[in-house]
Design a protein around this motif. Structure first.
Motif, PDB file in Angstrom:
ATOM      1  N   UNK A 192     -13.383 -57.418  28.717  1.00 63.07           N
ATOM      2  CA  UNK A 192     -12.201 -58.276  28.644  1.00 63.07           C
ATOM      3  C   UNK A 192     -10.899 -57.488  28.741  1.00 63.07           C
ATOM      4  N   UNK A 193     -10.924 -56.229  28.313  1.00 62.84           N
ATOM      5  CA  UNK A 193      -9.721 -55.389  28.284  1.00 62.84           C
ATOM      6  C   UNK A 193      -9.517 -54.741  29.655  1.00 62.84           C
ATOM      7  N   UNK A 194      -8.438 -55.071  30.316  1.00 65.41           N
ATOM      8  CA  UNK A 194      -8.184 -54.579  31.662  1.00 65.41           C
ATOM      9  C   UNK A 194      -8.111 -53.067  31.772  1.00 65.41           C
ATOM     10  N   UNK A 195      -7.552 -52.419  30.764  1.00 67.02           N
ATOM     11  CA  UNK A 195      -7.447 -50.952  30.790  1.00 67.02           C
ATOM     12  C   UNK A 195      -8.828 -50.313  30.742  1.00 67.02           C
ATOM     13  N   UNK A 196      -9.706 -50.865  29.913  1.00 63.54           N
ATOM     14  CA  UNK A 196     -11.063 -50.329  29.796  1.00 63.54           C
ATOM     15  C   UNK A 196     -11.877 -50.618  31.052  1.00 63.54           C
ATOM     16  N   UNK A 197     -11.703 -51.822  31.595  1.00 59.29           N
ATOM     17  CA  UNK A 197     -12.427 -52.198  32.819  1.00 59.29           C
ATOM     18  C   UNK A 197     -12.035 -51.286  33.976  1.00 59.29           C
ATOM     19  N   UNK A 198     -10.774 -50.891  34.035  1.00 55.72           N
ATOM     20  CA  UNK A 198     -10.288 -50.019  35.111  1.00 55.72           C
ATOM     21  C   UNK A 198     -10.777 -48.584  34.929  1.00 55.72           C
ATOM     22  N   UNK A 199     -10.857 -48.140  33.669  1.00 54.14           N
ATOM     23  CA  UNK A 199     -11.223 -46.756  33.402  1.00 54.14           C
ATOM     24  C   UNK A 199     -12.719 -46.498  33.526  1.00 54.14           C
ATOM     25  N   UNK A 200     -13.544 -47.497  33.224  1.00 54.40           N
ATOM     26  CA  UNK A 200     -14.991 -47.281  33.163  1.00 54.40           C
ATOM     27  C   UNK A 200     -15.580 -46.673  34.442  1.00 54.40           C
ATOM     28  N   UNK A 201     -15.276 -47.197  35.629  1.00 53.54           N
ATOM     29  CA  UNK A 201     -15.828 -46.580  36.847  1.00 53.54           C
ATOM     30  C   UNK A 201     -15.363 -45.135  37.025  1.00 53.54           C
ATOM     31  N   UNK A 202     -14.151 -44.839  36.573  1.00 57.95           N
ATOM     32  CA  UNK A 202     -13.613 -43.482  36.682  1.00 57.95           C
ATOM     33  C   UNK A 202     -14.409 -42.543  35.787  1.00 57.95           C
ATOM     34  N   UNK A 203     -14.674 -42.984  34.559  1.00 65.13           N
ATOM     35  CA  UNK A 203     -15.446 -42.184  33.603  1.00 65.13           C
ATOM     36  C   UNK A 203     -16.841 -41.912  34.145  1.00 65.13           C
ATOM     37  N   UNK A 204     -17.471 -42.944  34.685  1.00 67.84           N
ATOM     38  CA  UNK A 204     -18.827 -42.783  35.228  1.00 67.84           C
ATOM     39  C   UNK A 204     -18.811 -41.842  36.427  1.00 67.84           C
ATOM     40  N   UNK A 205     -17.799 -41.955  37.274  1.00 65.54           N
ATOM     41  CA  UNK A 205     -17.700 -41.080  38.448  1.00 65.54           C
ATOM     42  C   UNK A 205     -17.560 -39.615  38.029  1.00 65.54           C
ATOM     43  N   UNK A 206     -16.876 -39.387  36.910  1.00 62.00           N
ATOM     44  CA  UNK A 206     -16.653 -38.018  36.447  1.00 62.00           C
ATOM     45  C   UNK A 206     -17.888 -37.427  35.773  1.00 62.00           C
ATOM     46  N   UNK A 207     -18.630 -38.265  35.036  1.00 56.79           N
ATOM     47  CA  UNK A 207     -19.752 -37.752  34.239  1.00 56.79           C
ATOM     48  C   UNK A 207     -21.119 -38.029  34.865  1.00 56.79           C
ATOM     49  N   UNK A 208     -21.181 -38.994  35.767  1.00 57.27           N
ATOM     50  CA  UNK A 208     -22.468 -39.351  36.375  1.00 57.27           C
ATOM     51  C   UNK A 208     -22.239 -39.867  37.791  1.00 57.27           C
ATOM     52  N   UNK A 209     -21.716 -38.978  38.618  1.00 59.99           N
ATOM     53  CA  UNK A 209     -21.299 -39.375  39.968  1.00 59.99           C
ATOM     54  C   UNK A 209     -22.407 -40.072  40.758  1.00 59.99           C
ATOM     55  N   UNK A 210     -23.634 -39.607  40.600  1.00 52.64           N
ATOM     56  CA  UNK A 210     -24.743 -40.189  41.345  1.00 52.64           C
ATOM     57  C   UNK A 210     -25.074 -41.618  40.908  1.00 52.64           C
ATOM     58  N   UNK A 211     -24.560 -42.004  39.738  1.00 49.57           N
ATOM     59  CA  UNK A 211     -24.898 -43.326  39.197  1.00 49.57           C
ATOM     60  C   UNK A 211     -23.831 -44.375  39.487  1.00 49.57           C
ATOM     61  N   UNK A 212     -22.734 -43.992  40.096  1.00 46.54           N
ATOM     62  CA  UNK A 212     -21.633 -44.940  40.300  1.00 46.54           C
ATOM     63  C   UNK A 212     -22.043 -46.161  41.110  1.00 46.54           C
TER      64      UNK A 212
END
Length: 280
Positions: free
Chosen positions: A79-99
């Motif tokens: 529901x939180x727009x800031x968190x929704x925007x950041x989540x793919x970025x976090x995953x790309x940084x820590x688990x690029x193959x899983x994006x």
């Protein structure tokens, strides 16, 4: 699947600062900071590679990364727009193959009625303030859900999994039973959250089963359940009079269903409510 780098206390605080998020009680935000707990939830939920999992309230991504680590495809509803925007970025940084296995939906979970894929499991650290409504909403709208594990406030979790006659048995218990069988699958320390909540938490697991009856029967059943537990101290003859029109009509309906009108809602099983609803 190979282990990913999951989030710890330092990463969680850094991400919160980066996104400008201060955890709020209004949104029920308590972020998980312990990787062992994340892996335990995924293990208890029996998530396997190839599963499609829906996660409600992913927050900063602790559990999301654990689900991706197990090889699941994750649909995260935030529901939180800031968190929704950041989540793919976090995953790309820590688990690029899983994006490619992550889909983020920025929406209030209570308004979600369709998803880009049919999830087989629901795994989530549910916001305390809306845990029961959100859980029932997803079970109602997504029949593809076969099982799941949610982390909720202990009081709520025990209520969901309670059986007839228990002091905590109530409307959530009966409604949850419509969709499947429930169990308390473990306790969770307060210390694995940031900020530390002032309540205990538990894991609640469910297995869905098919129930005979259409949506109309479900609505009639739930209306009876709500009325029966709205005034717990009253007998069914009195508490259900609002549904049937008056106490005499309620008593007649109860008698026809083979249920004593002197009983209270907490003494009835789901099947009793369904039988009563079927005759109404």
């Amino acid at each position: 699947m190979s282990e990913l780098r999951l989030l710890g206390p330092a990463e969680i605080r850094d991400l919160a600062e980066l996104t400008g998020v201060t955890p709020t009680k209004k949104l029920g935000q308590n972020f998980v900071i312990d990787a062992n707990t994340v892996r335990r939830i995924v293990r208890v939920a029996e998530v396997e590679a190839g599963d499609t999992v829906v996660e409600i309230g992913p927050g900063l991504g602790s559990l999301t990364l654990g689900l991706l680590e197990a090889g699941a495809a994750v649909i995260a509803v935030e529901i939180d727009g800031r968190l929704a925007e950041q989540l793919p970025v976090t995953v790309a940084q820590l688990a690029a193959d899983a994006t490619r296995r992550l889909t983020v939906i920025h929406q209030d979970a209570l308004t979600v009625t369709s998803l880009p894929a049919d999830p087989a499991r629901l795994v989530a650290n549910l916001p305390y303030n809306v845990s029961v409504p959100v859980l029932l909403h997803f079970l109602e709208h997504f029949p593809s859900l076969r099982s799941g594990v949610v982390m909720v406030q202990a009081e709520v979790g025990h209520r969901i999994a309670a059986g007839p006659g228990s002091k905590v048995y109530g409307a959530p218990s009966v409604k949850a039973a419509w969709y499947g069988t429930w169990r308390v699958a473990g306790t969770v320390s307060r210390q694995i959250f940031w900020p530390v909540p002032n309540v205990d938490s538990v894991l609640v697991g469910f297995e869905r089963h098919e129930r005979a009856g259409d949506e109309s029967l479900r609505k009639r059943t739930f209306a009876l359940v709500d009325a029966a537990f709205q005034q717990r101290r009253k007998t069914l003859r009195q508490s259900l009079s609002s549904v049937f029109g008056d106490p005499a009509s309620a008593e007649a309906a109860l008698e026809a269903a083979g249920i004593a009108s002197s009983l209270r809602g907490e003494q009835l099983r789901l099947d009793d409510f369904v039988r009563l609803a079927s005759g109404s």
